[in-house]
Design a protein around this motif. Structure first.
Motif, PDB file in Angstrom:
ATOM      1  N   LYS A   1       0.828  -1.203   0.000  1.00 40.84           N
ATOM      2  CA  LYS A   1       0.000   0.000   0.000  1.00 40.84           C
ATOM      3  C   LYS A   1       0.868   1.259   0.000  1.00 40.84           C
ATOM      4  O   LYS A   1       0.605   2.225  -0.720  1.00 40.84           O
ATOM      5  N   LYS A   2       1.939   1.245   0.779  1.00 40.07           N
ATOM      6  CA  LYS A   2       2.835   2.390   0.846  1.00 40.07           C
ATOM      7  C   LYS A   2       3.566   2.588  -0.476  1.00 40.07           C
ATOM      8  O   LYS A   2       3.761   3.722  -0.935  1.00 40.07           O
ATOM      9  N   GLU A   3       3.971   1.489  -1.102  1.00 45.47           N
ATOM     10  CA  GLU A   3       4.691   1.577  -2.372  1.00 45.47           C
ATOM     11  C   GLU A   3       3.771   1.982  -3.518  1.00 45.47           C
ATOM     12  O   GLU A   3       4.256   2.402  -4.572  1.00 45.47           O
ATOM     13  N   ARG A   4       2.470   1.880  -3.308  1.00 43.67           N
ATOM     14  CA  ARG A   4       1.512   2.242  -4.354  1.00 43.67           C
ATOM     15  C   ARG A   4       1.158   3.728  -4.306  1.00 43.67           C
ATOM     16  O   ARG A   4       0.115   4.141  -4.815  1.00 43.67           O
ATOM     17  N   ASN A   5       2.008   4.537  -3.737  1.00 45.04           N
ATOM     18  CA  ASN A   5       1.795   5.980  -3.759  1.00 45.04           C
ATOM     19  C   ASN A   5       2.190   6.509  -5.138  1.00 45.04           C
ATOM     20  O   ASN A   5       3.056   7.367  -5.298  1.00 45.04           O
ATOM     21  N   LEU A   6       1.532   5.946  -6.147  1.00 42.84           N
ATOM     22  CA  LEU A   6       1.858   6.178  -7.553  1.00 42.84           C
ATOM     23  C   LEU A   6       0.575   6.369  -8.340  1.00 42.84           C
ATOM     24  O   LEU A   6      -0.483   5.838  -7.976  1.00 42.84           O
ATOM     25  N   ILE A   7       0.690   7.097  -9.423  1.00 35.48           N
ATOM     26  CA  ILE A   7      -0.448   7.327 -10.323  1.00 35.48           C
ATOM     27  C   ILE A   7      -0.138   6.732 -11.690  1.00 35.48           C
ATOM     28  O   ILE A   7       0.965   6.883 -12.215  1.00 35.48           O
ATOM     29  N   ILE A   8      -1.120   6.045 -12.256  1.00 35.19           N
ATOM     30  CA  ILE A   8      -1.050   5.555 -13.633  1.00 35.19           C
ATOM     31  C   ILE A   8      -2.040   6.358 -14.456  1.00 35.19           C
ATOM     32  O   ILE A   8      -3.194   6.535 -14.062  1.00 35.19           O
ATOM     33  N   LYS A   9      -1.584   6.877 -15.604  1.00 39.32           N
ATOM     34  CA  LYS A   9      -2.500   7.591 -16.497  1.00 39.32           C
ATOM     35  C   LYS A   9      -2.026   7.455 -17.931  1.00 39.32           C
ATOM     36  O   LYS A   9      -0.824   7.332 -18.198  1.00 39.32           O
ATOM     37  N   ILE A  10      -2.976   7.474 -18.849  1.00 36.88           N
ATOM     38  CA  ILE A  10      -2.645   7.337 -20.255  1.00 36.88           C
ATOM     39  C   ILE A  10      -1.928   8.596 -20.724  1.00 36.88           C
ATOM     40  O   ILE A  10      -2.228   9.710 -20.271  1.00 36.88           O
ATOM     41  N   SER A  11      -0.974   8.438 -21.642  1.00 38.52           N
ATOM     42  CA  SER A  11      -0.119   9.555 -22.020  1.00 38.52           C
ATOM     43  C   SER A  11      -0.818  10.558 -22.929  1.00 38.52           C
ATOM     44  O   SER A  11      -0.696  11.767 -22.738  1.00 38.52           O
ATOM     45  N   GLY A  12      -1.545  10.093 -23.932  1.00 35.76           N
ATOM     46  CA  GLY A  12      -2.169  11.024 -24.862  1.00 35.76           C
ATOM     47  C   GLY A  12      -2.753  10.319 -26.060  1.00 35.76           C
ATOM     48  O   GLY A  12      -2.735   9.090 -26.157  1.00 35.76           O
ATOM     49  N   PHE A  13      -3.310  11.111 -27.011  1.00 36.65           N
ATOM     50  CA  PHE A  13      -3.885  10.613 -28.257  1.00 36.65           C
ATOM     51  C   PHE A  13      -4.908   9.511 -28.008  1.00 36.65           C
ATOM     52  O   PHE A  13      -4.893   8.455 -28.628  1.00 36.65           O
TER      53      PHE A  13
END
Length: 473
Positions: free
Chosen positions: A348-360
Motif C-alpha cells: 500500500k505504501k509503495e503504491r503511492n503512484l499514479i497511472i495515467k494514459i499519455s495522450g492521443f
C-alpha cells in the motif's frame, strides 16, 4: 459560525452566474474572495510558465533529432531513436509527416497551462495542457472579483486576459491588420463551447473579428478555409483549434488542414503536432539517458525549475528484457522490477503512484484515465496495470509519483448561502500566452480549484470551489 469575510455576497455571485450561459449545466461552490498567493509563489508561477515554454522548444529539438537519427549533444555522441518511436506510436502517418514538416519548425502551442498541485514542498507540476479549457472561465472570474481585489488579481484583470488572448492569436498572422479568426470546437470538446463563445463575443464588442464555429461548419475554398458570413464565404486568417488530436478523424476538413498548413496557406494554433501533447514528455525529462540533453538544451534557470516541480515519472513500455536487465521504474519490495506486472505486488505504501494514459486517446483528458494506487483496491490497481500493458502498442501510459496536496482552508458559501471555512486541497491552473517572436510566455490569469480534503484526485466537480487568484497583502 464562520468569521465575517468582506467580499462578494452569495446573492451577487449567484446573480452573476445566472445572467449568462457561460457554464451551462456546470455547478460548483462559490467564494466571497479570490484565493491568495504570496509574492514568492507568484514569482515561482511566472518562472514555471517560462520553463514550460522553454521545455516545448527543447522538446521539439529532441523529437526531430531523434526522428532523423541526429546526435543530441554538441560534444558527445548520444542518439535516441526510441524517443520518436514512443511519441509517434499509434499516430496516423499523415499526422506524423505534418508534425515534422519544415513549415511548422519552431511552432509551439499558443496557450500553455500546467496543472500545479500545492504540496508541503511547493508546487508539483503533473501535466502541461496545450489545448486547455478554462480560458473564458478564468477571464470571467477575474472580471467578477476585480471589484473586490482591485489590481491585485494575478495576471491583471479580465479585459487584459481576453485582449492578451486576442493579441496572441493575431501574432499568428502578423501581416494581417484585422485578421478573421475562427475558433473551431469539435463535438468532443463541446463542454467548452459556451465559454469560447463568450470570449469571442467579448472581443466582437471591441470590434474584433472573432467567431466560434463547429469544426464541420467551415469549408475549403481553393487553398483557403472559409466560413459563412452574411451569406458570403469569408476567408479565415487564423484558426484556433479546440479539439484534441485523437479526435482528428472526426473533423471533416482534417485532410485539408494538414495540407494547407504544411504549405503555409493558413495559420492554425495550437499546431497539430501530437508529440507536444503527450504526458510521457514529463517522463522523458526524468529519463536518465536524456539528462545531459536537457541540461544542454534548456536555459539553466528553466532546467532548475522543471527539476524542482516535475514529479518523478516513468514510461510504462512492456518490453521484454534480457536476463541481466531491469526496468527504469520504482523499486518494489526494495528490488528493481523486470516486468511492469510486478507493480501489482507493491505494498500500500509503495503504491503511492499514479497511472495515467499519455495522450492521443479519448480518455487522456480530464481525470478519466487516472488511477491512484494508494487510493485504489488491489483489484482496481491490477486492472490499471493490465490496461497500461495491454494498450502499449498504440497508447502508452506513464507512472508518476503521487505528490499529495497539502490541506488548506478558504471561505466558501454553502448552498443555502451561509459561509464556512472549507478544508480542502488545491490545484492551480495558470494560463500563459506565448509570444513566439520574443520567445516568452506571459502569465495572464490563474484558476484555483479547491476540492474537499477527502478527494485525492483534484479536478473540476460540483463539490469544488473554482476561483481566481490574488496577490496576498
Amino acid at each position: 459560525m464562520a468569521e465575517e469575510v468582506q467580499g462578494l455576497s452569495h446573492a451577487a455571485v449567484v446573480k452573476a452566474f445566472s445572467e449568462q450561459s457561460l457554464f451551462e449545466n456546470k455547478t460548483w461552490r462559490y467564494s466571497p474572495v479570490a484565493f491568495p498567493l504570496d509574492a514568492k509563489q507568484v514569482a515561482e508561477i511566472a518562472l514555471i510558465g517560462q520553463a514550460c515554454y522553454d521545455f516545448y522548444r527543447a522538446h521539439e529539438s529532441l523529437y526531430l533529432r531523434s526522428a532523423t537519427g541526429k546526435n543530441l549533444l554538441r560534444n558527445r555522441e548520444l542518439k535516441a531513436p526510441w524517443v520518436a518511436e514512443y511519441l509517434d506510436r499509434g499516430k496516423p502517418d499523415a499526422l506524423i509527416e505534418h508534425a515534422r514538416s519544415k513549415a511548422l519548425r519552431g511552432s509551439t502551442p499558443m496557450v500553455v497551462r500546467p496543472d500545479l498541485l500545492m504540496t508541503e514542498n511547493g508546487f508539483a507540476l503533473t501535466e502541461i495542457d496545450s489545448v486547455p479549457g478554462g480560458i473564458g472561465l478564468t477571464a470571467f472570474l477575474n472580471r467578477l472579483y476585480e471589484g473586490v481585489h482591485a489590481d491585485a488579481l494575478i495576471g491583471a484583470g479580465m479585459q487584459d486576459m481576453v485582449e492578451a488572448f486576442y493579441q496572441a492569436l493575431c501574432s499568428r498572422a502578423p501581416e494581417v491588420i484585422s485578421p478573421m479568426i475562427a475558433i473551431l470546437v469539435s463535438d468532443e470538446a463541446a463542454t467548452y463551447r459556451p465559454e469560447m463563445e463568450w470570449v469571442a463575443e467579448e472581443l466582437r464588442l471591441l470590434g474584433r473579428r472573432v467567431y466560434v464555429y463547429h469544426a464541420d461548419d467551415v469549408m475549403p475554398l481553393g487553398d483557403t478555409i472559409c466560413v459563412p458570413m452574411d451569406g458570403e464565404p469569408q476567408q479565415v486568417d487564423v484558426i484556433y483549434r479546440f479539439w484534441e488530436l485523437f479526435d482528428l478523424a472526426n473533423v471533416s476538413i482534417a485532410e485539408h488542414l494538414l495540407k494547407a498548413r504544411r504549405e503555409s496557406q493558413l495559420s492554425l494554433t495550437p499546431p497539430m503536432r501530437p508529440f507536444q501533447e503527450e504526458k510521457l514528455n514529463l517522463a522523458l525529462f526524468h529519463h536518465h539517458m536524456l539528462e545531459d540533453f536537457w541540461k544542454e538544451a534548456l536555459p539553466k534557470a528553466s532546467y532548475r525549475v522543471l527539476k524542482r516541480v516535475i514529479p518523478q515519472s516513468w514510461i510504462m513500455d512492456p518490453v521484454e528484457l534480457p536476463p541481466n536487465a531491469v526496468l527504469d521504474a520504482p523499486l518494489i519490495g526494495g528490488k528493481p522490477m523486470t516486468n511492469w506486472l510486478q507493480l501489482a505486488d507493491a505494498s500500500k505504501k509503495e503504491r503511492n503512484l499514479i497511472i495515467k494514459i499519455s495522450g492521443f486517446h479519448e480518455s487522456a483528458w480530464g481525470a478519466r484515465s487516472v488511477t491512484l494506487g494508494s487510493d485504489s483496491s488491489k483489484a482496481d490497481w491490477e486492472s490499471a496495470i493490465q490496461q497500461a500493458v495491454t494498450m502499449a502498442d498504440t497508447s502508452l501510459h506513464i507512472l508518476q509519483t503521487y505528490e499529495k496536496p497539502r490541506r488548506l482552508r478558504h471561505p466558501v458559501y454553502s448552498e443555502d448561502g451561509s459561509l464556512y471555512q472549507m478544508e480542502g486541497r488545491m490545484r492551480l491552473c495558470p494560463y500563459y500566452f506565448v509570444d513566439e517572436k520574443a520567445q516568452r510566455a506571459h502569465l495572464h490569469g490563474v484558476l484555483a480549484t479547491l476540492c474537499p480534503a477527502d478527494k485525492k484526485i483534484i479536478h473540476g466537480m460540483k463539490d469544488a470551489a473554482l476561483l481566481p487568484c490574488v496577490l496576498a497583502d
